[in-house]
Motif scaffolding. Structure first.
Motif, PDB file in Angstrom:
ATOM      1  N   PHE A  44     -84.852  32.261 -44.348  1.00  0.00           N
ATOM      2  CA  PHE A  44     -83.722  32.982 -43.823  1.00  0.00           C
ATOM      3  C   PHE A  44     -84.396  33.942 -42.886  1.00  0.00           C
ATOM      4  N   THR A  45     -84.913  33.831 -41.594  1.00  0.00           N
ATOM      5  CA  THR A  45     -85.367  34.592 -40.405  1.00  0.00           C
ATOM      6  C   THR A  45     -83.898  34.899 -39.775  1.00  0.00           C
ATOM      7  N   PRO A  46     -83.963  35.971 -40.354  1.00  0.00           N
ATOM      8  CA  PRO A  46     -83.010  36.566 -38.773  1.00  0.00           C
ATOM      9  C   PRO A  46     -83.217  36.916 -37.342  1.00  0.00           C
ATOM     10  N   SER A  47     -82.031  37.204 -36.132  1.00  0.00           N
ATOM     11  CA  SER A  47     -82.477  37.072 -35.112  1.00  0.00           C
ATOM     12  C   SER A  47     -82.739  39.374 -34.856  1.00  0.00           C
ATOM     13  N   GLN A  48     -82.326  39.571 -33.637  1.00  0.00           N
ATOM     14  CA  GLN A  48     -82.857  40.434 -32.935  1.00  0.00           C
ATOM     15  C   GLN A  48     -81.173  40.838 -33.160  1.00  0.00           C
ATOM     16  N   GLN A  49     -80.249  40.672 -32.979  1.00  0.00           N
ATOM     17  CA  GLN A  49     -79.187  40.482 -33.174  1.00  0.00           C
ATOM     18  C   GLN A  49     -79.134  41.323 -34.533  1.00  0.00           C
ATOM     19  N   ALA A  50     -78.813  40.695 -35.698  1.00  0.00           N
ATOM     20  CA  ALA A  50     -79.147  40.645 -36.950  1.00  0.00           C
ATOM     21  C   ALA A  50     -79.087  41.865 -37.331  1.00  0.00           C
ATOM     22  N   ALA A  51     -79.932  42.949 -37.459  1.00  0.00           N
ATOM     23  CA  ALA A  51     -80.049  44.577 -37.927  1.00  0.00           C
ATOM     24  C   ALA A  51     -79.108  45.299 -36.119  1.00  0.00           C
ATOM     25  N   ALA A  52     -78.996  44.874 -35.678  1.00  0.00           N
ATOM     26  CA  ALA A  52     -77.972  45.685 -34.448  1.00  0.00           C
ATOM     27  C   ALA A  52     -76.283  45.639 -35.029  1.00  0.00           C
ATOM     28  N   LEU A  53     -75.775  44.375 -35.820  1.00  0.00           N
ATOM     29  CA  LEU A  53     -74.415  44.549 -36.267  1.00  0.00           C
ATOM     30  C   LEU A  53     -74.902  45.074 -38.301  1.00  0.00           C
ATOM     31  N   SER A  54     -75.639  44.651 -38.722  1.00  0.00           N
ATOM     32  CA  SER A  54     -75.105  45.316 -39.856  1.00  0.00           C
ATOM     33  C   SER A  54     -77.115  46.416 -40.351  1.00  0.00           C
ATOM     34  N   SER A  55     -76.347  46.830 -41.486  1.00  0.00           N
ATOM     35  CA  SER A  55     -78.155  47.469 -41.755  1.00  0.00           C
ATOM     36  C   SER A  55     -78.224  46.866 -43.252  1.00  0.00           C
ATOM     37  N   ALA A  56     -77.366  45.109 -43.142  1.00  0.00           N
ATOM     38  CA  ALA A  56     -77.980  44.696 -45.341  1.00  0.00           C
ATOM     39  C   ALA A  56     -79.872  44.384 -44.810  1.00  0.00           C
ATOM     40  N   PRO A  57     -80.071  43.915 -45.680  1.00  0.00           N
ATOM     41  CA  PRO A  57     -81.798  44.867 -46.195  1.00  0.00           C
ATOM     42  C   PRO A  57     -82.131  42.823 -45.304  1.00  0.00           C
ATOM     43  N   HIS A  58     -81.431  41.640 -45.555  1.00  0.00           N
ATOM     44  CA  HIS A  58     -82.161  40.575 -44.822  1.00  0.00           C
ATOM     45  C   HIS A  58     -81.646  40.171 -43.209  1.00  0.00           C
ATOM     46  N   PHE A  59     -81.518  40.825 -42.988  1.00  0.00           N
ATOM     47  CA  PHE A  59     -81.046  41.445 -41.265  1.00  0.00           C
ATOM     48  C   PHE A  59     -82.338  42.146 -40.592  1.00  0.00           C
ATOM     49  N   SER A  60     -82.823  42.588 -41.669  1.00  0.00           N
ATOM     50  CA  SER A  60     -84.356  43.339 -40.617  1.00  0.00           C
ATOM     51  C   SER A  60     -85.711  43.052 -41.571  1.00  0.00           C
ATOM     52  N   ALA A  61     -85.438  42.363 -42.558  1.00  0.00           N
ATOM     53  CA  ALA A  61     -86.650  41.844 -43.469  1.00  0.00           C
ATOM     54  C   ALA A  61     -87.623  40.405 -42.433  1.00  0.00           C
ATOM     55  N   PRO A  62     -88.456  40.103 -42.127  1.00  0.00           N
ATOM     56  CA  PRO A  62     -89.114  39.112 -41.021  1.00  0.00           C
ATOM     57  C   PRO A  62     -88.885  37.719 -41.882  1.00  0.00           C
ATOM     58  N   SER A  63     -88.436  37.669 -43.410  1.00  0.00           N
ATOM     59  CA  SER A  63     -87.579  36.481 -43.456  1.00  0.00           C
ATOM     60  C   SER A  63     -86.856  36.177 -44.953  1.00  0.00           C
ATOM     61  N   THR A  64     -86.112  36.209 -45.481  1.00  0.00           N
ATOM     62  CA  THR A  64     -85.910  36.044 -46.652  1.00  0.00           C
ATOM     63  C   THR A  64     -85.458  34.602 -47.446  1.00  0.00           C
ATOM     64  N   PRO A  65     -86.426  34.411 -48.663  1.00  0.00           N
ATOM     65  CA  PRO A  65     -86.320  33.852 -49.319  1.00  0.00           C
ATOM     66  C   PRO A  65     -84.376  32.874 -49.719  1.00  0.00           C
ATOM     67  N   ILE A  66     -84.050  31.624 -49.707  1.00  0.00           N
ATOM     68  CA  ILE A  66     -82.892  31.411 -50.119  1.00  0.00           C
ATOM     69  C   ILE A  66     -82.934  30.190 -50.895  1.00  0.00           C
ATOM     70  N   LEU A  67     -81.733  30.414 -51.763  1.00  0.00           N
ATOM     71  CA  LEU A  67     -81.392  28.783 -52.509  1.00  0.00           C
ATOM     72  C   LEU A  67     -79.837  28.305 -51.421  1.00  0.00           C
TER      73      LEU A  67
END
Length: 337
Positions: A44-67
């Motif tokens: 998962f690769t977040p958008s810039q808008q994601a971090a503005a909405l939430s402090s969730a870690p996968h919204f600020s990391a460059p990429s997060t592995p998913i299942l």
């Protein structure tokens, strides 16, 4: 993920699992709903808008592995892809987050379906619905128990009557998180209510009509996953958030109530699925992976929707049953959990 301590919640959750097993049959090692599924891995690769909405870690990391897990409805492990009862389809996504300071693995999940709402507001009502359906076999005298239930529950009737077409591919369907959640820790201050929506990256949702489905193989959807990855490359989706406006009447604690299509959709990032989990590894995952509808992560909080705790209880109860049963007793080509 501990079991809830509320006795009524536990009893209703256990009764729901038992009722689904009574309807679809007992299949040790398989889920009582959405039994047939396939697991994939990706990122998962977040958008810039994601971090503005939430402090969730996968919204600020460059990429997060998913299942991720695509699935078909019912608790029947071998239900054909062409069976209309296999709709709605499901998509669950697990974001594998950095380990906690004490070394525990961390994650947060999304559970979505190809229908945007749920038939009942509470688990107790859903249990009543399932019992009424079980008491209404073909040929039963009208009005049947389920007809009486639907007559008294217009939201459930609307859900039943909503068209649920089969997708051309799991990759071409749109998936909806039916429960409202709340973003916190972003620029929105005290919180913004939202529902997840997952749509094909190219934006086009493709479905089949009844005649087209008749020409398909029984496992066309699961077979197509490997073909898609081999011929077309990774499966990509946009992860969106539909933003509620409670001040304008949007209900945020009832999964039967839709919000207007005019509500803002914010792109949170891109989901990329690039590899199917091998069958043997998938069998082991089936025992152990229990997706959780409650986010349980910094930056995203549950709403007061009563279905959230009930769904979590049902998934945990059925998950513990799967683990106790060991590997699935039945093998379905392309199956993974």
């Amino acid at each position: 993920m501990p079991l809830p301590t509320d006795e009524e919640l536990l009893k209703t959750g256990s009764d729901l699992v038992a009722q689904m097993q009574a309807i679809f049959g007992l299949h040790p090692g398989f889920r009582p709903a959405h039994a047939r599924g396939a697991l994939l891995t990706g990122s998962f690769t977040p958008s810039q808008q994601a971090a503005a909405l939430s402090s969730a870690p996968h919204f600020s990391a460059p990429s997060t592995p998913i299942l991720a897990r695509f699935s078909s409805s019912t608790g029947i492990p071998q239900i054909p892809d062409t069976d209309p009862n296999a709709n709605p389809r499901g998509l669950a996504i697990r974001f594998n987050l950095p380990s906690t300071p004490d070394g525990r693995r961390a994650h947060t999940d999304i559970i979505a379906h190809t229908t945007p709402s749920f038939p009942t507001r509470t688990g107790a009502e859903f249990l009543e619905f399932l019992r009424a359906a079980a008491a209404s076999p073909p040929g039963a005298e009208s009005p049947t128990a389920v007809e009486k239930f639907l007559g008294a529950h217009p939201d459930a009737l609307a859900f039943v009557q909503t068209p649920k077409p089969s997708p051309v591919s799991f990759a071409s369907a749109a998936y909806f998180g039916v429960n409202a959640l709340r973003f916190v820790g972003g620029e929105g201050g005290k919180g913004i209510f939202f529902r997840y929506r997952i749509v094909p990256a190219e934006g086009e949702v493709k479905t089949l009509d009844a005649e087209e489905v008749k020409g398909k193989a029984d496992s066309y959807l699961f077979d197509e996953l490997a073909t898609h990855l081999g011929d077309s490359g990774p499966i990509k989706f946009k992860l969106l958030a539909q933003i509620a406006r409670p001040e304008e009447g949007d209900v945020v604690d009832d999964a039967t109530k839709l919000w207007p299509d005019s509500r803002e959709l914010v792109e949170l990032g891109e989901v990329t699925l690039d590899e199917l989990v091998e069958e043997e590894e998938g069998k082991e995952m089936q025992k152990n992976v229990i997706f959780d509808p409650i986010p349980r992560v910094q930056g995203i909080k549950p709403s007061e929707d009563p279905l959230l705790e009930m769904r979590a209880a049902v998934y945990l109860i059925s998950g513990r049953q799967r683990r106790a049963a060991g590997p699935p007793k039945e093998v379905v080509e392309g199956l993974g959990h």
